[in-house]
Design a protein around this motif. Structure first.
Motif, short mmCIF file in Angstrom:
data_model
loop_
_atom_site.label_atom_id
_atom_site.label_comp_id
_atom_site.label_asym_id
_atom_site.label_seq_id
_atom_site.Cartn_x
_atom_site.Cartn_y
_atom_site.Cartn_z
N LEU A 197 117.31 4.85 53.31
CA LEU A 197 116.34 5.41 54.25
C LEU A 197 116.30 6.94 54.18
O LEU A 197 115.24 7.56 54.36
N LEU A 205 122.28 1.06 53.26
CA LEU A 205 120.88 0.94 53.67
C LEU A 205 120.40 2.24 54.32
O LEU A 205 119.26 2.66 54.10
N PHE A 214 118.04 -3.73 58.85
CA PHE A 214 117.36 -2.47 59.11
C PHE A 214 117.10 -2.28 60.60
O PHE A 214 117.19 -1.16 61.11
#
Length: 196
Positions: free
Chosen positions: A192, A188, A19
């Motif tokens: 988000l 990912l 991240f």
């Protein structure tokens, strides 16, 4: 704030670093009181389902997860814990996504399933945006969620199984997006960007 629940498993730092490469600094949380300030939660997991559930129970995480109405995503074992039950230890899990987890029937193939495999997207979802059947992700597991209406992408290793699942504000990825290079980074980022 993106929170990663500290389940005591080995992949927490690799998830955090993945991240951070996307420009987001997640906070690893160790106390249920920290959940209230989170906008999204990651439930990572590596190891045995019954041990991981015991950690969640002893840490008083169950109510906090059940009451959280914003996006939650489980990774690998974390995904399995979000389902109804697991045959690994014959335990009831968090019951946030319909379906059970059972041992993969790999036939003559090696178990655990370990390596790169293609994703087969069954139907559109915010989590699968930009993903095609040419895209590969990295798996390490021997148990899997059985395909049902909550399955948005599958993979085949001996048998077909759920690779990406979602229900309401809850999602799961059986593979390790944090170890899946550019495809994993896209997935990912999709999490988000996911709006409930």
């Amino acid at each position: 704030m993106l929170a990663i629940i500290d389940t005591g498993c080995a992949n927490i730092n690799s998830v955090r670093f993945a991240f951070e490469r996307l420009g987001v600094t997640p906070k690893v949380i160790t106390n249920v009181d920290q959940v209230q300030s989170a906008e999204r939660i990651i439930l990572p997991g590596v190891g045995h389902a019954s041990v991981a559930m015991d950690r969640l129970i002893s840490g008083n995480w169950l109510d906090a997860i059940n009451e959280f109405e914003r996006p939650i995503m489980g990774i690998c074992l974390g995904m399995q814990l979000l389902c109804e039950q697991s045959s690994e230890g014959n335990i009831k899990t968090l019951n946030k996504i319909k379906g059970n987890v059972s041992q993969l029937d790999v036939g003559q193939l090696t178990s655990p399933h370990m390596g790169w495999n293609n994703l087969n997207v069954l139907k559109p979802h915010a989590l699968t945006k930009g993903i095609t059947s040419e895209d590969q992700v990295y798996f390490v597991h021997s148990f899997a969620h059985q395909i049902n209406e909550c399955t948005f992408a599958t993979t085949k290793y001996g048998q077909s199984f759920s690779a990406i699942i979602a229900q309401d504000n809850i999602a799961g990825m059986q593979f390790h997006p944090e170890r899946s290079a550019k495809v994993g980074a896209r997935l990912l980022q999709n999490f988000l960007d996911w709006q409930i």
